[in-house]
Design a protein around this motif. Structure first.
Motif, short mmCIF file in Angstrom:
data_model
loop_
_atom_site.label_atom_id
_atom_site.label_comp_id
_atom_site.label_asym_id
_atom_site.label_seq_id
_atom_site.Cartn_x
_atom_site.Cartn_y
_atom_site.Cartn_z
N GLN A 4 0.83 -1.21 0.00
CA GLN A 4 0.00 0.00 0.00
C GLN A 4 0.87 1.26 0.00
OE1 GLN A 4 -2.79 0.28 3.23
NE2 GLN A 4 -3.72 2.15 2.44
N GLU A 5 1.93 1.27 0.79
CA GLU A 5 2.83 2.43 0.82
C GLU A 5 3.51 2.63 -0.54
OE1 GLU A 5 4.41 2.46 5.42
OE2 GLU A 5 5.13 0.87 4.08
N VAL A 6 3.95 1.54 -1.13
CA VAL A 6 4.61 1.61 -2.43
C VAL A 6 3.61 2.08 -3.49
CG1 VAL A 6 5.77 0.28 -4.23
CG2 VAL A 6 6.36 -0.09 -1.83
N GLN A 57 10.28 8.93 -6.04
CA GLN A 57 10.97 7.70 -6.43
C GLN A 57 12.18 7.47 -5.52
OE1 GLN A 57 13.44 7.97 -9.94
NE2 GLN A 57 12.56 6.05 -10.70
N THR A 58 12.95 8.50 -5.27
CA THR A 58 14.16 8.39 -4.46
C THR A 58 13.84 7.97 -3.04
OG1 THR A 58 15.26 10.03 -5.83
CG2 THR A 58 16.20 9.64 -3.66
N GLN A 59 12.72 8.43 -2.52
CA GLN A 59 12.29 8.04 -1.17
C GLN A 59 12.20 6.51 -1.06
OE1 GLN A 59 8.34 9.52 -0.35
NE2 GLN A 59 8.05 8.17 1.38
N MET A 60 11.59 5.90 -2.05
CA MET A 60 11.45 4.45 -2.03
C MET A 60 12.78 3.76 -2.29
SD MET A 60 9.23 1.96 -4.45
CE MET A 60 10.46 2.18 -5.71
N LEU A 61 13.54 4.26 -3.24
CA LEU A 61 14.82 3.63 -3.59
C LEU A 61 15.79 3.66 -2.41
CD1 LEU A 61 15.35 5.03 -7.20
CD2 LEU A 61 14.74 2.69 -6.55
N SER A 62 15.82 4.76 -1.68
CA SER A 62 16.74 4.84 -0.56
C SER A 62 16.35 3.87 0.56
CB SER A 62 16.86 6.26 -0.04
OG SER A 62 15.63 6.75 0.40
N LYS A 63 15.07 3.67 0.75
CA LYS A 63 14.64 2.70 1.77
C LYS A 63 15.08 1.28 1.36
CE LYS A 63 10.93 5.28 3.82
NZ LYS A 63 9.62 5.28 4.41
N GLU A 64 14.91 0.96 0.10
CA GLU A 64 15.33 -0.36 -0.36
C GLU A 64 16.85 -0.50 -0.27
OE1 GLU A 64 14.41 -3.57 -3.87
OE2 GLU A 64 14.35 -1.44 -4.41
N ALA A 65 17.57 0.56 -0.62
CA ALA A 65 19.03 0.53 -0.55
C ALA A 65 19.52 0.34 0.88
CB ALA A 65 19.61 1.81 -1.15
N ASN A 66 18.73 0.80 1.84
CA ASN A 66 19.08 0.63 3.25
C ASN A 66 18.62 -0.70 3.82
OD1 ASN A 66 20.45 3.08 3.60
ND2 ASN A 66 18.53 4.19 3.87
N VAL A 70 10.84 -3.93 0.14
CA VAL A 70 9.91 -3.11 -0.64
C VAL A 70 9.04 -4.05 -1.47
CG1 VAL A 70 9.70 -1.36 -2.44
CG2 VAL A 70 11.50 -1.16 -0.73
N ASP A 71 7.74 -3.99 -1.21
CA ASP A 71 6.77 -4.87 -1.88
C ASP A 71 6.21 -4.16 -3.11
OD1 ASP A 71 5.06 -6.94 -2.43
OD2 ASP A 71 3.70 -6.53 -0.75
N LEU A 72 6.84 -4.39 -4.26
CA LEU A 72 6.43 -3.73 -5.50
C LEU A 72 5.15 -4.32 -6.06
CD1 LEU A 72 9.80 -3.35 -7.43
CD2 LEU A 72 8.52 -1.60 -6.19
N GLY A 73 4.40 -3.46 -6.74
CA GLY A 73 3.20 -3.88 -7.42
C GLY A 73 3.11 -3.19 -8.77
N GLN A 80 6.66 4.19 -12.82
CA GLN A 80 7.99 4.25 -13.42
C GLN A 80 7.90 4.44 -14.93
OE1 GLN A 80 11.03 4.29 -11.62
NE2 GLN A 80 9.44 4.69 -10.11
N ASP A 81 6.94 3.76 -15.55
CA ASP A 81 6.72 3.90 -16.99
C ASP A 81 6.36 5.34 -17.33
OD1 ASP A 81 6.31 3.00 -19.69
OD2 ASP A 81 4.15 2.97 -19.27
#
Length: 108
Positions: A4-6, A57-66, A70-73, A80-81
């Motif tokens: 849901q957050e993603v 986008q960066t908000q999500m990417l940085s969380k995953e990098a840390n 991250v549950d993508l849908g 992204q498209d």
């Protein structure tokens, strides 16, 4: 991040990218009519809008990098498209406007 957050970030990206796309197409129409100053203003607005999308986008990417899961849908994929398409459109619109400027006349 849960799905849901993603998804909410994906919706943000879609909204920002869609707004930027509209601004860029408006800029192209302004340039087509010889209104280059207005076209440049719209491109600048679109750049700022795309920056907002990039921040989401960066908000999500940085969380995953840390290391956060991250549950993508599909909504994020869709976002992204839209973002990548709008970024490409920006580059193309800028080039087309330069061609209009070199033509020196309104295009019918």
């Amino acid at each position: 991040m849960n799905k849901q957050e993603v998804s909410m970030i994906g919706f943000e990206i879609v909204a920002y990218a869609g707004e930027a796309r509209s601004q860029l197409l408006d800029a192209l129409n302004e340039a087509k009519n010889g209104e280059f100053e207005q076209a440049e203003m719209l491109i600048e607005k679109a750049s700022k809008t795309l920056s907002e999308a990039h921040q989401s986008q960066t908000q999500m990417l940085s969380k995953e990098a840390n290391g956060e899961e991250v549950d993508l849908g599909f909504i994020m994929v869709h976002g992204q498209d839209h973002l990548m398409t709008a970024l490409l459109l920006k580059d193309l619109v800028k080039h087309i406007i330069e061609l209009y400027k070199k033509g020196g006349a309104k295009v019918e």
